[in-house]
Design a protein around this motif. Structure first.
Motif, PDB file in Angstrom:
ATOM      1  N   PHE A 152       0.861  -1.186   0.000  1.00 35.26           N
ATOM      2  CA  PHE A 152       0.000   0.000   0.000  1.00 35.26           C
ATOM      3  C   PHE A 152       0.894   1.231   0.000  1.00 35.26           C
ATOM      4  N   GLU A 153       0.778   2.041  -1.034  1.00 36.40           N
ATOM      5  CA  GLU A 153       1.670   3.208  -1.136  1.00 36.40           C
ATOM      6  C   GLU A 153       0.996   4.276  -1.979  1.00 36.40           C
ATOM      7  N   ARG A 154       1.234   5.520  -1.587  1.00 37.44           N
ATOM      8  CA  ARG A 154       0.692   6.645  -2.314  1.00 37.44           C
ATOM      9  C   ARG A 154       1.377   6.805  -3.655  1.00 37.44           C
ATOM     10  N   LYS A 155       2.705   6.636  -3.622  1.00 33.69           N
ATOM     11  CA  LYS A 155       3.508   6.945  -4.809  1.00 33.69           C
ATOM     12  C   LYS A 155       4.725   6.030  -4.778  1.00 33.69           C
ATOM     13  N   VAL A 156       4.817   5.154  -5.775  1.00 34.51           N
ATOM     14  CA  VAL A 156       5.911   4.188  -5.768  1.00 34.51           C
ATOM     15  C   VAL A 156       7.214   4.858  -6.204  1.00 34.51           C
ATOM     16  N   GLU A 157       8.200   4.871  -5.294  1.00 34.94           N
ATOM     17  CA  GLU A 157       9.495   5.481  -5.606  1.00 34.94           C
ATOM     18  C   GLU A 157      10.617   4.625  -5.025  1.00 34.94           C
ATOM     19  N   SER A 158      10.405   3.311  -5.070  1.00 37.40           N
ATOM     20  CA  SER A 158      11.366   2.413  -4.428  1.00 37.40           C
ATOM     21  C   SER A 158      12.521   2.112  -5.367  1.00 37.40           C
ATOM     22  N   HIS A 159      13.548   1.539  -4.794  1.00 45.75           N
ATOM     23  CA  HIS A 159      14.668   0.992  -5.533  1.00 45.75           C
ATOM     24  C   HIS A 159      14.138  -0.039  -6.540  1.00 45.75           C
ATOM     25  N   PRO A 160      14.676  -0.056  -7.768  1.00 49.42           N
ATOM     26  CA  PRO A 160      14.142  -0.946  -8.807  1.00 49.42           C
ATOM     27  C   PRO A 160      14.038  -2.413  -8.379  1.00 49.42           C
ATOM     28  N   ASP A 161      15.032  -2.922  -7.647  1.00 50.29           N
ATOM     29  CA  ASP A 161      14.968  -4.345  -7.283  1.00 50.29           C
ATOM     30  C   ASP A 161      14.078  -4.591  -6.070  1.00 50.29           C
ATOM     31  N   SER A 162      13.396  -3.548  -5.592  1.00 50.27           N
ATOM     32  CA  SER A 162      12.490  -3.684  -4.453  1.00 50.27           C
ATOM     33  C   SER A 162      11.142  -3.064  -4.779  1.00 50.27           C
ATOM     34  N   THR A 163      10.709  -3.257  -6.010  1.00 50.98           N
ATOM     35  CA  THR A 163       9.440  -2.705  -6.458  1.00 50.98           C
ATOM     36  C   THR A 163       8.461  -3.849  -6.683  1.00 50.98           C
ATOM     37  N   PRO A 164       7.286  -3.790  -6.050  1.00 46.62           N
ATOM     38  CA  PRO A 164       6.330  -4.899  -6.166  1.00 46.62           C
ATOM     39  C   PRO A 164       5.693  -4.935  -7.556  1.00 46.62           C
ATOM     40  N   PRO A 165       5.220  -6.132  -7.982  1.00 45.67           N
ATOM     41  CA  PRO A 165       4.489  -6.214  -9.252  1.00 45.67           C
ATOM     42  C   PRO A 165       3.193  -5.399  -9.161  1.00 45.67           C
ATOM     43  N   GLU A 166       2.761  -4.934 -10.319  1.00 47.91           N
ATOM     44  CA  GLU A 166       1.587  -4.049 -10.345  1.00 47.91           C
ATOM     45  C   GLU A 166       0.354  -4.662  -9.687  1.00 47.91           C
ATOM     46  N   GLU A 167       0.153  -5.967  -9.933  1.00 51.34           N
ATOM     47  CA  GLU A 167      -1.080  -6.592  -9.428  1.00 51.34           C
ATOM     48  C   GLU A 167      -1.067  -6.750  -7.908  1.00 51.34           C
ATOM     49  N   LEU A 168       0.088  -6.514  -7.274  1.00 55.32           N
ATOM     50  CA  LEU A 168       0.144  -6.572  -5.813  1.00 55.32           C
ATOM     51  C   LEU A 168       0.377  -5.185  -5.203  1.00 55.32           C
ATOM     52  N   THR A 169       0.237  -4.147  -6.032  1.00 55.04           N
ATOM     53  CA  THR A 169       0.417  -2.774  -5.555  1.00 55.04           C
ATOM     54  C   THR A 169      -0.947  -2.119  -5.380  1.00 55.04           C
ATOM     55  N   VAL A 170      -1.202  -1.582  -4.204  1.00 54.82           N
ATOM     56  CA  VAL A 170      -2.464  -0.896  -3.931  1.00 54.82           C
ATOM     57  C   VAL A 170      -2.146   0.593  -3.815  1.00 54.82           C
ATOM     58  N   LEU A 171      -2.367   1.290  -4.915  1.00 53.52           N
ATOM     59  CA  LEU A 171      -1.993   2.702  -5.015  1.00 53.52           C
ATOM     60  C   LEU A 171      -3.033   3.598  -4.355  1.00 53.52           C
ATOM     61  N   GLY A 172      -2.569   4.575  -3.575  1.00 51.07           N
ATOM     62  CA  GLY A 172      -3.501   5.532  -2.986  1.00 51.07           C
ATOM     63  C   GLY A 172      -3.227   5.745  -1.522  1.00 51.07           C
ATOM     64  N   ASP A 173      -4.018   6.607  -0.920  1.00 52.23           N
ATOM     65  CA  ASP A 173      -3.916   6.905   0.505  1.00 52.23           C
ATOM     66  C   ASP A 173      -4.502   5.728   1.288  1.00 52.23           C
ATOM     67  N   VAL A 174      -3.750   5.217   2.263  1.00 49.90           N
ATOM     68  CA  VAL A 174      -4.234   4.067   3.031  1.00 49.90           C
ATOM     69  C   VAL A 174      -5.569   4.333   3.720  1.00 49.90           C
ATOM     70  N   MET A 175      -5.864   5.592   4.004  1.00 51.98           N
ATOM     71  CA  MET A 175      -7.156   5.907   4.623  1.00 51.98           C
ATOM     72  C   MET A 175      -8.313   5.490   3.705  1.00 51.98           C
ATOM     73  N   GLU A 176      -8.034   5.412   2.412  1.00 51.88           N
ATOM     74  CA  GLU A 176      -9.067   4.971   1.462  1.00 51.88           C
ATOM     75  C   GLU A 176      -8.863   3.535   1.002  1.00 51.88           C
ATOM     76  N   THR A 177      -7.594   3.150   0.791  1.00 53.79           N
ATOM     77  CA  THR A 177      -7.360   1.825   0.216  1.00 53.79           C
ATOM     78  C   THR A 177      -7.568   0.704   1.232  1.00 53.79           C
ATOM     79  N   LEU A 178      -7.290   0.956   2.518  1.00 53.85           N
ATOM     80  CA  LEU A 178      -7.490  -0.107   3.520  1.00 53.85           C
ATOM     81  C   LEU A 178      -8.962  -0.534   3.584  1.00 53.85           C
ATOM     82  N   PRO A 179      -9.921   0.406   3.741  1.00 50.44           N
ATOM     83  CA  PRO A 179     -11.327  -0.021   3.778  1.00 50.44           C
ATOM     84  C   PRO A 179     -11.764  -0.694   2.474  1.00 50.44           C
TER      85      PRO A 179
END
Ligand SMILES: C[S@@+](CC[C@H](N)C(=O)[O-])C[C@H]1O[C@@H](n2cnc3c(N)ncnc32)[C@H](O)[C@@H]1O
Ligand code: NI
Ligand code: NI
Lengths: 162, 162
Positions: free
Chosen positions: B59-86
């Motif tokens: 769960f992340e607002r904006k993906v800016e991780s190191h390339p070898d530590s970036t999750p696949p798109e289908e396991l990335t939940v983009l947005g503010d956790v206040m909205e994505t968690l519910p």
């Protein structure tokens, strides 16, 4: 295989162990301390708290540190170290009691290439007895490599003495 | 007084100790793992290397991780956790085996205010037996706080279990 978290922890722990060792070893010296690369300012903060009676000059291209870890303007040397190191050597001479360099990014090959380029500029800046602490292996001709202190992890930090 | 470097090392070491403990404790569970806050991706990388047979959703607002530590798109939940968690709770139900949260910055007061706000959204997501690892003290009503494993520094990491 160590994870990126493992490697990072080893690097920070080794930096602290080597800095604490170098600070103690040079405690009787009065020449300035040079921090090459400020970054977030954590190692600068550590040195500032642990070093007494010596100026700490910070060499950085662009100051973006945490507010409570930002050096005063008169001790900040702005610019590329490839230019500022020779300029400061002309002004101050070979007087540094301690030099810490953490200039690398995550590209190990680039870091090594830069270490080769910057080593001859760092080498003449140390006073006799002065110590250099580096996150990358350096390429010095006249400095002695020192064994790491307890707690430091081989390969994560390097120590040299004039 | 600990320096910023000391505090930072304690936090990373505690994070690793708590994560390793929680991963081992939940190894028999099959529900997904949630990483709240990717950042540079160091703790994600650690979990990915150490966790087998479970999906890790980030769960992340904006993906800016190191390339070898970036999750696949289908396991990335983009947005503010206040909205994505519910939203994820509605889709998946209370199935998480492990939740790690490292959402804070360096403003301790802001971190605490956010921990109060986000706690009731995290609390219902854990499966029975599931563990939550947090860099900030959380405000749960039904989860049990666990003692820290060896190596973790009190106040630098918190553990909770449903
Ligand atoms: C301290 S970093 C995480 C560092 C990570 N544990 C690591 O080891 O590299 C915090 C991250 O949380 C994210 N974050 C903070 N608040 C958030 C929110 N409300 N919703 C989504 N992401 C958030 C930030 O964008 C940032 O990338
Ligand atoms: Ni890389
Ligand atoms: Ni601050």
């Amino acid at each position: 295989m160590p994870t990126r978290l493992d490697v990072f922890i080893d690097r920070m722990v080794s930096q602290r162990a080597c800095l604490d060792f170098a600070i103690a070893e040079t405690a009787q010296m009065t020449g300035p301390v040079y921090e090459l690369g400020l970054g977030n300012g954590r190692t600068y903060h550590h040195m500032r708290e642990k070093i007494e009676g010596r100026h700490i000059y910070v060499f950085e291209r662009k100051v973006e540190s945490h507010p409570d870890s930002t050096p005063p303007e008169e001790l900040t040397v702005l610019g590329d170290v490839m230019e500022t190191l020779p300029a400061i050597l002309v002004r101050f001479g070979p007087v540094a009691s301690l030099i810490h360099a953490d200039l690398g990014g995550h590209n190990l090959q680039k870091n090594d290439a830069f270490a080769r380029k910057v080593s001859p500029l760092i080498e003449p800046m140390l006073a006799p007895g002065g110590i250099m602490v580096s996150s990358d292996r350096m390429y010095f001709e006249t400095l002695e490599e020192l064994p790491l202190p307890p707690g430091a992890v081989p390969g994560r930090c390097f120590l040299y003495r004039r």
